[in-house]
Design a protein around this motif. Sequence first.
Motif, PDB file in Angstrom:
ATOM      1  N   LEU A   1       0.695   4.162  -2.843  1.00 25.11           N
ATOM      2  CA  LEU A   1       0.023   5.377  -2.352  1.00 25.11           C
ATOM      3  C   LEU A   1       0.057   6.540  -3.363  1.00 25.11           C
ATOM      4  O   LEU A   1      -0.997   7.069  -3.727  1.00 25.11           O
ATOM      5  CB  LEU A   1       0.633   5.792  -1.010  1.00 25.11           C
ATOM      6  CG  LEU A   1      -0.094   6.919  -0.286  1.00 25.11           C
ATOM      7  CD1 LEU A   1      -1.418   6.440   0.285  1.00 25.11           C
ATOM      8  CD2 LEU A   1       0.770   7.474   0.835  1.00 25.11           C
ATOM      9  N   PRO A   2       1.251   6.922  -3.875  1.00 25.26           N
ATOM     10  CA  PRO A   2       1.244   8.013  -4.870  1.00 25.26           C
ATOM     11  C   PRO A   2       0.539   7.620  -6.161  1.00 25.26           C
ATOM     12  O   PRO A   2      -0.078   8.458  -6.809  1.00 25.26           O
ATOM     13  CB  PRO A   2       2.738   8.291  -5.106  1.00 25.26           C
ATOM     14  CG  PRO A   2       3.471   7.131  -4.585  1.00 25.26           C
ATOM     15  CD  PRO A   2       2.617   6.499  -3.538  1.00 25.26           C
TER      16      PRO A   2
ATOM     17  N   GLU B   1       0.840  -1.211   0.000  1.00 28.49           N
ATOM     18  CA  GLU B   1       0.000   0.000   0.000  1.00 28.49           C
ATOM     19  C   GLU B   1       0.868   1.253   0.000  1.00 28.49           C
ATOM     20  O   GLU B   1       0.522   2.254  -0.609  1.00 28.49           O
ATOM     21  CB  GLU B   1      -0.915   0.018   1.227  1.00 28.49           C
ATOM     22  CG  GLU B   1      -2.042  -0.998   1.153  1.00 28.49           C
ATOM     23  CD  GLU B   1      -2.883  -0.976   2.420  1.00 28.49           C
ATOM     24  OE1 GLU B   1      -3.250   0.103   2.879  1.00 28.49           O
ATOM     25  OE2 GLU B   1      -3.128  -2.074   2.958  1.00 28.49           O
ATOM     26  N   ASN B   2       2.005   1.163   0.706  1.00 30.69           N
ATOM     27  CA  ASN B   2       2.928   2.295   0.722  1.00 30.69           C
ATOM     28  C   ASN B   2       3.436   2.612  -0.676  1.00 30.69           C
ATOM     29  O   ASN B   2       3.476   3.767  -1.083  1.00 30.69           O
ATOM     30  CB  ASN B   2       4.119   1.982   1.636  1.00 30.69           C
ATOM     31  CG  ASN B   2       3.959   2.590   3.008  1.00 30.69           C
ATOM     32  OD1 ASN B   2       3.982   3.803   3.154  1.00 30.69           O
ATOM     33  ND2 ASN B   2       3.766   1.762   4.017  1.00 30.69           N
TER      34      ASN B   2
END
Lengths: 261, 249
Positions: free
Chosen positions: B104-105, B100-101
Amino acid sequence: MKVIVDFWKVLKRSTTEIFEFYLFALDTFRRLLTFSRQKQIGFTVLLRQIMFTGYEALPLISFLALSIGGLIIIQGYNILGTFGQGDLIYVILVTVVIRELSSILTALIVIARSGTAISTELGNMVTNNEINLLLSCGISPVSYLVVSRMVGVVVALFTLTIYFNLAAVFGGWLFSALFSPINFRYFFSQLFSQMTMADILIGVLKSILFGIGIALISSYQGLKVNIASTEVPQRTIRAVVLSIVFVVFADIIITALFYLI
Amino acid sequence: MTDFLELREVNWGTVEDKVLMDISFSLSEGRSAVICGSPDSGKSVLLKVIGGMLPPDTGQVFYRGREVYAGNEEDIKKVRREIAFVFHQGVHLANIILRENLLLPVKYHYPDYKSRQFNQEISYYLDYFNLGNILEHRPAEVPEIRRKLLNFIRAFIMKPRLILVDEPLFNLDLRSQKMVITKLKEFRQQGTSFLLATNSGDVMKAMADELIVMSDGRIEKIINVRESGIPVRIGDLEFSDLVGVEDEI
């Protein structure tokens, strides 16, 4: 002379902080309008907040509400029974629990659990560069972290307040059955006959306002952490104190507006 | 012609502690610069000012003719989509898993993204850096060296036009340093611009068109490396050469 200088410094600092908080709150409401555009990233934060603030607080709220409802019935029967005014117990239950205690006690629990969690988490995010990470991606920390938390806390607090009312009333019925077994339907019909539209509206208004206040104050204090992790507990304590002051003041003002004017 | 990146008299810091003073320089598209200087020279702060984290007190930062701190949310979003930032430490959001990290962008800038395409790219870089199957873990569960490499992956998958890297080799072992430099060179050859804050001679050799030398929050000088080569030392600064870029990569 020194006292005056110190007082002036404190006044200046407080005024600056109040103004900064005003701008922060304004920015949060502005970004609330565009929250749906960021649902891809903000929706998960919102759901987690509702789960934590609302669902996970249910056992504590249940225990407190059942106990409070029961205690009011025990005390009420003792006092009112002496004067042959047992039926006034419904008025007391509505006035004390539904108008006052449910929203304020639920708010205090939310401050203790979620207000502290929000300011601690955001404070740690500042010191761990996580806020900078969001900024570097172009993601506004207010949109991603604050708006979703504010909506989550409002939804959870509103739902918890309704749940508190129901649990307290149910607790009252359970305990009243100990003194004189009473028909469930009769108990509730008597209770609802004492309730007005204002009681429901005031509960809704309080829970929304308290939720907004707690989330904004806790988020603001968390994001005010500068660089050191030692600032986190200091800011958390400040968040708790200011949230309690806000909730009590707001409660007094709303109650006064509704019932005295 | 509008410069790709331009800073005009940027100042940042408090009255007592000025960190950046009158910083002005520009960078053309496709070119890369290494910012060097002593640890308190302000090079990391300068990168954060360009990276959207620290708005300058005075002065302006322009990216492709657009002021990066001006305009509405959409304007800022357009600029940020094309600029990636790699922190000197492996920075990730602690309460979500690494997959997910990384996304994210992507999710923010491309709401209708095709997860398959990005997952393939992520897998490619995971294989390249030998990171194994770590994406379902939270950041705290993996070592710092891997978190740092994942920072690079998060930047690479966005295919930015400009990548800002704060201490690219910090916290990496020798093997990872070589892999990182190779990948940065590949991106540079494809036309991506870089601004890197480091005193590493290896990075300078591999990446620098220009060397921006900073001292006490000011730009001391800008050296065109393609014309004059990389100096062995400037003042107290000695440029380390640990990896041996020219020989081994």
